[in-house]
Every structure is written in structure tokens, then in C-alpha cells.
Design a protein around this motif. Structure first.
Motif, PDB file in Angstrom:
ATOM      1  N   SER A 128       0.838  -1.205   0.000  1.00 39.27           N
ATOM      2  CA  SER A 128       0.000   0.000   0.000  1.00 39.27           C
ATOM      3  C   SER A 128       0.869   1.251   0.000  1.00 39.27           C
ATOM      4  CB  SER A 128      -0.897   0.001   1.234  1.00 39.27           C
ATOM      5  OG  SER A 128      -0.119   0.164   2.410  1.00 39.27           O
ATOM      6  N   GLN A 238      -5.632  -1.840   4.574  1.00 40.93           N
ATOM      7  CA  GLN A 238      -5.519  -2.520   3.287  1.00 40.93           C
ATOM      8  C   GLN A 238      -6.211  -3.890   3.327  1.00 40.93           C
ATOM      9  OE1 GLN A 238      -1.543  -3.672   2.088  1.00 40.93           O
ATOM     10  NE2 GLN A 238      -2.024  -3.559  -0.090  1.00 40.93           N
ATOM     11  N   VAL A 240      -9.122  -4.548   4.772  1.00 42.40           N
ATOM     12  CA  VAL A 240     -10.583  -4.449   4.896  1.00 42.40           C
ATOM     13  C   VAL A 240     -11.327  -5.118   3.729  1.00 42.40           C
ATOM     14  CG1 VAL A 240     -12.536  -2.842   4.936  1.00 42.40           C
ATOM     15  CG2 VAL A 240     -10.563  -2.464   6.436  1.00 42.40           C
ATOM     16  N   PRO A 241     -10.949  -4.893   2.460  1.00 47.26           N
ATOM     17  CA  PRO A 241     -11.667  -5.572   1.367  1.00 47.26           C
ATOM     18  C   PRO A 241     -11.613  -7.097   1.480  1.00 47.26           C
ATOM     19  CG  PRO A 241     -10.371  -3.764   0.503  1.00 47.26           C
ATOM     20  CD  PRO A 241      -9.957  -3.928   1.925  1.00 47.26           C
ATOM     21  N   PHE A 242     -10.462  -7.631   1.859  1.00 46.06           N
ATOM     22  CA  PHE A 242     -10.330  -9.079   1.995  1.00 46.06           C
ATOM     23  C   PHE A 242     -11.176  -9.583   3.162  1.00 46.06           C
ATOM     24  CE2 PHE A 242      -8.055 -12.962   3.395  1.00 46.06           C
ATOM     25  CZ  PHE A 242      -8.110 -13.688   2.211  1.00 46.06           C
ATOM     26  N   THR A 244     -13.849  -8.167   4.320  1.00 45.33           N
ATOM     27  CA  THR A 244     -15.252  -8.037   3.911  1.00 45.33           C
ATOM     28  C   THR A 244     -15.676  -9.252   3.089  1.00 45.33           C
ATOM     29  OG1 THR A 244     -15.078  -5.618   3.885  1.00 45.33           O
ATOM     30  CG2 THR A 244     -16.903  -6.609   2.657  1.00 45.33           C
ATOM     31  N   MET A 245     -14.816  -9.694   2.192  1.00 44.84           N
ATOM     32  CA  MET A 245     -15.104 -10.875   1.393  1.00 44.84           C
ATOM     33  C   MET A 245     -15.264 -12.111   2.287  1.00 44.84           C
ATOM     34  SD  MET A 245     -12.925 -12.356  -1.848  1.00 44.84           S
ATOM     35  CE  MET A 245     -11.423 -12.425  -0.851  1.00 44.84           C
ATOM     36  N   SER A 247     -16.232 -12.102   5.416  1.00 50.40           N
ATOM     37  CA  SER A 247     -17.450 -11.963   6.214  1.00 50.40           C
ATOM     38  C   SER A 247     -18.700 -12.371   5.444  1.00 50.40           C
ATOM     39  CB  SER A 247     -17.604 -10.528   6.717  1.00 50.40           C
ATOM     40  OG  SER A 247     -17.899  -9.641   5.640  1.00 50.40           O
ATOM     41  N   GLU A 248     -18.609 -12.400   4.111  1.00 47.81           N
ATOM     42  CA  GLU A 248     -19.757 -12.745   3.275  1.00 47.81           C
ATOM     43  C   GLU A 248     -19.641 -14.145   2.665  1.00 47.81           C
ATOM     44  OE1 GLU A 248     -19.575  -9.636   0.423  1.00 47.81           O
ATOM     45  OE2 GLU A 248     -20.362  -8.088   1.795  1.00 47.81           O
ATOM     46  N   GLU A 261     -16.178  -9.451  10.572  1.00 47.14           N
ATOM     47  CA  GLU A 261     -16.969  -8.219  10.694  1.00 47.14           C
ATOM     48  C   GLU A 261     -16.493  -7.378  11.877  1.00 47.14           C
ATOM     49  OE1 GLU A 261     -21.069  -9.204  10.929  1.00 47.14           O
ATOM     50  OE2 GLU A 261     -21.231  -9.830   8.828  1.00 47.14           O
ATOM     51  N   ILE A 264     -13.176  -5.708  11.039  1.00 46.42           N
ATOM     52  CA  ILE A 264     -13.365  -4.594  10.101  1.00 46.42           C
ATOM     53  C   ILE A 264     -13.737  -3.325  10.858  1.00 46.42           C
ATOM     54  CG2 ILE A 264     -14.847  -3.700   8.257  1.00 46.42           C
ATOM     55  CD1 ILE A 264     -15.048  -6.602   7.219  1.00 46.42           C
ATOM     56  N   GLU A 268     -11.393   0.046  11.108  1.00 46.05           N
ATOM     57  CA  GLU A 268     -11.922   1.331  10.637  1.00 46.05           C
ATOM     58  C   GLU A 268     -11.990   2.357  11.758  1.00 46.05           C
ATOM     59  OE1 GLU A 268     -15.620   0.146   8.911  1.00 46.05           O
ATOM     60  OE2 GLU A 268     -14.747  -0.193   6.913  1.00 46.05           O
TER      61      GLU A 268
END
Length: 276
Positions: A128, A238, A240-242, A244-245, A247-248, A261, A264, A268
């Protein structure tokens, strides 16, 4: 009269004998019933002269993820000029060696060898902007390329693992090796690359768990939680997107998704706090 009677009886006898022989012949022609017949499977045939019968064994399937990583890594090597090299070695650790290399934009790869394995794993990385700024600041403080300073402490602590850095800039290059130091920027450089290693090795392990061992996800989430609490991840936002994936992803247990979750929100919240 008698002559006619004898002729009639003789004719009837001939018909009876002939019919019996015919019936016997028909019975003899009936095939015998074979119990539990053996069926011979039909052999495969070549479809054409250009498509001969293949009798060689079918090769085992390869790890698709490893193949994809090798392709991406090859593309990175072709289009990038590496300027930063980091290597860590300790044969007695769970991760025996870690190699990280990247260009000035943070594009590169990580290669690591786990205990009990003879083959290193290689995955692409993209550092990043925050991580690149941290590394750049440390190198400038050390004046790494122009300096000849020895960062190694007077005592040898190779049982903690040896590190080697190589940095190139403006046509000049320098390599430094040490395993323990009291020089703060040199220690900070060592710690930052250790965090990068933690981050990308964890991503690899979690990706493998999602695909092959979902029940291992809760343990890995607990390990990541420990990294966050100790500050051992290079750039938590950096991730967070991974996360989030994860968590779903219904393939992994609910407890792992809930932990993703929670982390995250924690990341944040900390990022917002640092901005203020």
C-alpha cells in the motif's frame, strides 16, 4: 381290406418316427442357459489415425492457485525493476525463510518456505501507499545506499533469525545483514518487513483454508486478531476488502465470518482515530 389296414398303420408309424426326430432336433438346437455370464468390456478405439489410442497414465492435477501465482509473478518480473529486497532465514522456525522483493510502486512477490516442506510458496504482493511511505522514510533516515554503517549489535543473535536487505536507487545499490540492532531505524526496517510477511502469508493461508479447509478459518481469524492487537500487520486498512469478502463467504463457519466483521469495525475505528 387287410392290405389297406397294414398300409395305414405303416404310414402312421413313419409319421410318428419322423415327427419325433424333428422334435428332438429342435430341442437339441435350443441353447443352454449360462448362469452369471462374463461380460467383456468394450475396448476404447482410436477415432482416427491422427488420434491414436492413448495408453499413458493421466497426469495428476496441479494446484491452480500456485499456477496463477506463478503467472502473475512472472508478469511482475517482466514489467518491473525490483529495487527492494528482503530476506529472513531461521531454519528452526515454523516459517524457515521469507523473501520479499518489490519495485518503487510496491509491486512484487513474496516467497516463503514452511517447516516440513521442501518447496517454497510464491505469491504476488502489492504494498500500500502507506507501507511504501513508511519504508521510504526509514531508508532516508538511514541514508541506506550512501551509508557504510554496520547495523549488527556487538553480540550475535542469529537464533532470532538473520535478515538481509538490499536497496537500489539512482544506479547505486547496497546490502546490509544483521540479526539484532539497537539502531532504531534499522530495527524499524526489520520490523516493517516482518509485518509485511505476516500480512501476506496470512492472506495465503486463509485463501487456502477457504478453498480446501473451511473449518480452519476460525483459528486463522484468531491468529489475525492477535496480529492486529500486537501491531504486527503492515497496513490493517488494506485488509478491509479481503476481510469483507470473508465476512460474506458462507463456505467458512459463522464464527469466522462474525470475527471478520468485528475486525473490520475495529480497524476502521482505529483508522478514523489516527486521522483525527
Amino acid at each position: 381290406m387287410i392290405t389297406k389296414l397294414v398300409s395305414f398303420l405303416l404310414f402312421g408309424t413313419i409319421l410318428f418316427v419322423g415327427g419325433s426326430n424333428s422334435f428332438a432336433q429342435k430341442r437339441a438346437k435350443k441353447p443352454a442357459v449360462v448362469k452369471n455370464p462374463v461380460t467383456i468390456p468394450e475396448q476404447p478405439k482410436a477415432t482416427s489415425l491422427e488420434d491414436p489410442l492413448v495408453t499413458e497414465p493421466v497426469p495428476a492435477k496441479k494446484n491452480n492457485r500456485s499456477s496463477e501465482a506463478e503467472i502473475v509473478s512472472a508478469a511482475v518480473q517482466k514489467n518491473s525493476t525490483y529495487t527492494h529486497f528482503y530476506e529472513f532465514t531461521q531454519p528452526d522456525f515454523a516459517i524457515k525463510s521469507i523473501k520479499i522483493r518489490h519495485d518503487d510502486l510496491g509491486r512484487g512477490d513474496i516467497s516463503f518456505l514452511k517447516s516440513g516442506s521442501d518447496e517454497a510458496i510464491t505469491d504476488p504482493i502489492q504494498l500500500s501507499e502507506s507501507t511504501l511511505q513508511t519504508i521510504g522514510s526509514i531508508l532516508r533516515e538511514l541514508d541506506f545506499v550512501n551509508s557504510s554503517e554496520n547495523y549488527q549489535y556487538e553480540r550475535d543473535y542469529s537464533h532470532l533469525g538473520n535478515v538481509k536487505f538490499t536497496f537500489s536507487s539512482a544506479g547505486r545499490s547496497r546490502t546490509a545483514q544483521y540479526n539484532y540492532t539497537e539502531i532504531k531505524p534499522a530495527k524499524a526496517l526489520m520490523d516493517e518487513y516482518r509485518r509485511i510477511g505476516n500480512q501476506y502469508i496470512w492472506i495465503f493461508d486463509m485463501t487456502v483454508a477457504r478453498e480446501n479447509q473451511p473449518l480452519d478459518a476460525p483459528r486463522l481469524m484468531t491468529a489475525f486478531d492477535g496480529f492486529i492487537r500486537r501491531g504486527d500487520i503492515s497496513d490493517p486498512p488494506q485488509m478491509v476488502p479481503f476481510l469483507t469478502m470473508l465476512s460474506e463467504d458462507e463456505r467458512i463457519p459463522l464464527i469466522a465470518r462474525n470475527n471478520a466483521e468485528r475486525l473490520i469495525k475495529q480497524i476502521e475505528k482505529q483508522a478514523n482515530k489516527e486521522k483525527k
